[in-house]
Write a protein that holds these residues in place. Structure first.
Motif, short mmCIF file in Angstrom:
data_model
loop_
_atom_site.label_atom_id
_atom_site.label_comp_id
_atom_site.label_asym_id
_atom_site.label_seq_id
_atom_site.Cartn_x
_atom_site.Cartn_y
_atom_site.Cartn_z
N ASN A 229 18.46 13.89 4.23
CA ASN A 229 18.52 14.07 5.67
C ASN A 229 19.95 14.16 6.17
OD1 ASN A 229 15.70 14.04 6.34
ND2 ASN A 229 15.69 11.86 5.83
N ALA A 230 20.88 13.51 5.49
CA ALA A 230 22.26 13.44 5.96
C ALA A 230 23.13 14.55 5.39
CB ALA A 230 22.87 12.07 5.61
N HIS A 231 22.58 15.37 4.51
CA HIS A 231 23.34 16.46 3.90
C HIS A 231 22.64 17.78 4.17
CE1 HIS A 231 26.07 13.75 1.87
NE2 HIS A 231 25.06 13.12 1.32
N LYS A 232 23.42 18.82 4.39
CA LYS A 232 22.85 20.09 4.84
C LYS A 232 22.98 21.23 3.85
CE LYS A 232 22.90 23.13 8.89
NZ LYS A 232 23.58 23.42 10.18
N VAL A 233 24.15 21.38 3.19
CA VAL A 233 24.41 22.57 2.38
C VAL A 233 24.70 22.18 0.93
CG1 VAL A 233 25.76 24.69 2.17
CG2 VAL A 233 25.41 23.66 4.43
N PRO A 234 23.67 22.11 0.06
CA PRO A 234 23.93 21.87 -1.36
C PRO A 234 24.62 23.07 -1.99
CG PRO A 234 21.62 22.36 -1.03
CD PRO A 234 22.24 22.30 0.33
N TRP A 235 25.47 22.81 -2.99
CA TRP A 235 26.25 23.87 -3.63
C TRP A 235 25.88 23.94 -5.10
CZ3 TRP A 235 28.24 27.27 -0.57
CH2 TRP A 235 29.17 28.21 -1.06
N THR A 236 26.69 24.61 -5.90
CA THR A 236 26.41 24.84 -7.31
C THR A 236 26.25 23.52 -8.06
OG1 THR A 236 27.76 26.83 -7.14
CG2 THR A 236 27.19 26.07 -9.35
N LEU A 237 25.16 23.39 -8.83
CA LEU A 237 24.88 22.16 -9.57
C LEU A 237 25.63 22.12 -10.90
CD1 LEU A 237 20.99 21.95 -9.17
CD2 LEU A 237 22.77 21.20 -7.56
N SER A 238 25.91 20.89 -11.36
CA SER A 238 26.45 20.64 -12.69
C SER A 238 25.67 19.50 -13.30
CB SER A 238 27.94 20.27 -12.62
OG SER A 238 28.68 21.24 -11.92
N ALA A 239 25.83 19.27 -14.60
CA ALA A 239 25.10 18.17 -15.23
C ALA A 239 25.77 17.76 -16.53
CB ALA A 239 23.64 18.55 -15.50
N ALA A 240 25.57 16.49 -16.90
CA ALA A 240 26.03 15.96 -18.19
C ALA A 240 25.33 14.65 -18.44
CB ALA A 240 27.55 15.76 -18.20
N ASP A 241 24.91 14.42 -19.68
CA ASP A 241 24.35 13.14 -20.12
C ASP A 241 23.23 12.66 -19.22
OD1 ASP A 241 26.29 13.12 -22.14
OD2 ASP A 241 27.74 12.12 -20.83
N GLY A 242 22.30 13.57 -18.88
CA GLY A 242 21.13 13.17 -18.12
C GLY A 242 21.34 12.99 -16.63
N THR A 243 22.51 13.36 -16.12
CA THR A 243 22.81 13.23 -14.70
C THR A 243 23.18 14.59 -14.13
OG1 THR A 243 23.61 10.97 -14.99
CG2 THR A 243 24.28 12.11 -12.98
#
Length: 441
Positions: A229-243
């Motif tokens: 609810n407090a965030h509006k514009v998600p950007w490019t995702l990244s990941a490592a070690d299950g996160t």
């Protein structure tokens, strides 16, 4: 369809027409095209590094293939001797069709083309720069075998309204609705695939809540949804070690860490994130907005700052890491810094002027970057190969168009780049030539 390939050309002219031209013998061994470039940024951590040795010397177009010209220009991915590409034909007020094509990595022959979406949605973007090849194996990474990954390989792509999965032979397996609303940013949005879960977001400049969603990578069935609810514009995702790491842009900017299996929030930082995050061991590299813009290195476990330096860049531009060095494009230069301290090691530019939208790619001991030669007629773009340790030029080749929003894919002996004017190019080191056309060795 693809243009005349190197092998087809050689067969056409015959051995009598074969010559070796001066200045075009700098290539190395014949490319093997071995290796994999699974998505823009190479991997989920967006390190931009492959151990494969890409081309150097006189970089020449070995083949070119026609693709659709729709925005954005996508980044090719490479696996098992094939180059995969996502493209859309059509435009405003007309039906448009998004397709995935497969090309032979060595020749550019189009092997198959599969339509994944047909829509009349009147938006400036019809797909994201999102294509990725990944395995669906649920085995923990430490226990996964090469056979597991090859047997389970899938292609994943985001169009404007859905996430799609295909086999590497072009069969559309499933499509899962994940809408984009308003402006469809970011244009660079490869799906994260880890531990049997494919993760993407409801990208776009939308009214909260926004969502990050996890679906079963094999079946496309929903696994979890994380709302914000407090965030509006998600950007490019990244990941490592299950996160998974989700940067949010704008006035509600921040960085959120999510557990990939459950979608639960691990931690959250309030900071002016302004681009994709790169994960390198225990360090995260985060582009920040501000006056000036900057690159921030923080500890992945404690979220404490390690270093921060100014960097004038564009939001889609990311960071690459190879060994002890960090590479990024800023202020019309490509910059190399030490990962641990941020100490400047070398820079290249601003003459020629490096693209502010470019994310460096590192293959073996070579860094690839696109730069504009402003002292030449038309200010053409060139693909440069730089020594990763010193920044000295190891080769270059003219790019016949603008690749600013597309990424480079590199395997052994070859590099692949798409242009906004509707071409997919393969660059190789130039060896012998016929009538000025490079044939390789």
């Amino acid at each position: 369809m693809s243009g005349l390939t190197r092998r087809q050309f050689l067969a056409a002219v015959g051995t009598a027409g074969f010559t070796s031209s001066a200045g075009c013998v700098s290539g190395g061994d014949q490319p093997t095209y071995a290796g994999e470039w699974s998505r823009r940024g190479f991997d989920d951590a967006r390190t931009g590094f492959t151990p494969a040795n890409g081309p150097t010397g006189n970089l020449t177009t070995a083949w070119r293939a026609s693709v659709f010209e729709a925005y954005p220009t996508s980044s090719p991915v490479v696996s098992d001797g094939r180059v995969y590409y996502l493209h859309t034909r059509g435009g405003h007020d007309v039906e448009h069709e998004s397709v995935v094509s497969a090309f032979a990595a060595a020749t550019g022959e189009e092997l198959w083309r599969t339509t994944i979406s047909v829509t009349t949605t009147d938006q400036p973007v019809y797909h994201h720069d999102s294509l990725a090849v990944a395995g669906t194996s649920r085995a923990p990474a430490a226990h996964r075998t090469a056979l597991d990954d090859v047997a389970d390989d899938r292609l994943y792509a985001r169009t404007f309204e859905e996430l799609h999965a295909l086999t590497t032979d072009g069969e559309l397996l499933w499509s899962h609705p994940v809408p984009t609303t308003e402006q469809s940013y970011p244009v660079v949005a490869p799906v994260v695939v880890s531990d049997g879960v494919a993760v993407t977001a409801t990208f776009g400049d939308r009214t909260p809540p926004s969502y990050v969603v996890g679906v079963d990578a094999e079946s496309g069935r929903p696994r979890w949804t994380a709302g914000f609810n407090a965030h509006k514009v998600p950007w490019t995702l990244s990941a490592a070690d299950g996160t998974a790491y989700v940067p949010f842009l704008g006035g509600d900017a921040g960085l959120v860490a999510l557990d990939i299996e459950t979608g639960r929030r691990a931690w959250e930082l309030s900071l002016p994130a302004d681009g994709p995050v790169t994960v390198a061991g225990e360090t995260m590299l985060v582009p920040l907005d501000g006056d000036p813009e900057s690159i921030l290195a923080i500890d992945r476990r404690t979220q404490e700052t390690r270093w921060q330096f100014p960097a004038g860049r564009r939001t889609e531009s990311g960071v690459a890491v190879a060994g002890e060095l960090v590479y990024y494009c800023a202020d019309r230069m490509v910059v190399a810094r030490r990962l641990d301290t941020g100490e400047l090691v070398w820079s290249f530019g601003p003459t020629p002027a490096v693209s502010l939208s470019w994310t460096p790619v590192v293959a073996g001991t070579t860094v690839y970057v696109v730069a504009e030669r402003q002292n030449e007629d038309g200010s053409p773009n060139y693909l440069y190969a730089l020594d990763a340790t010193t920044g000295t030029v190891r080769g270059s080749g003219r790019v016949g168009g603008s690749p600013d929003t597309g990424g480079l894919a590199v395997v052994d002996g070859a590099a692949y780049l798409a242009l906004g004017r509707g071409e997919l190019l393969c660059f190789e080191s130039c060896g012998p030539s016929v009538a000025g056309r490079c044939l390789g060795r």
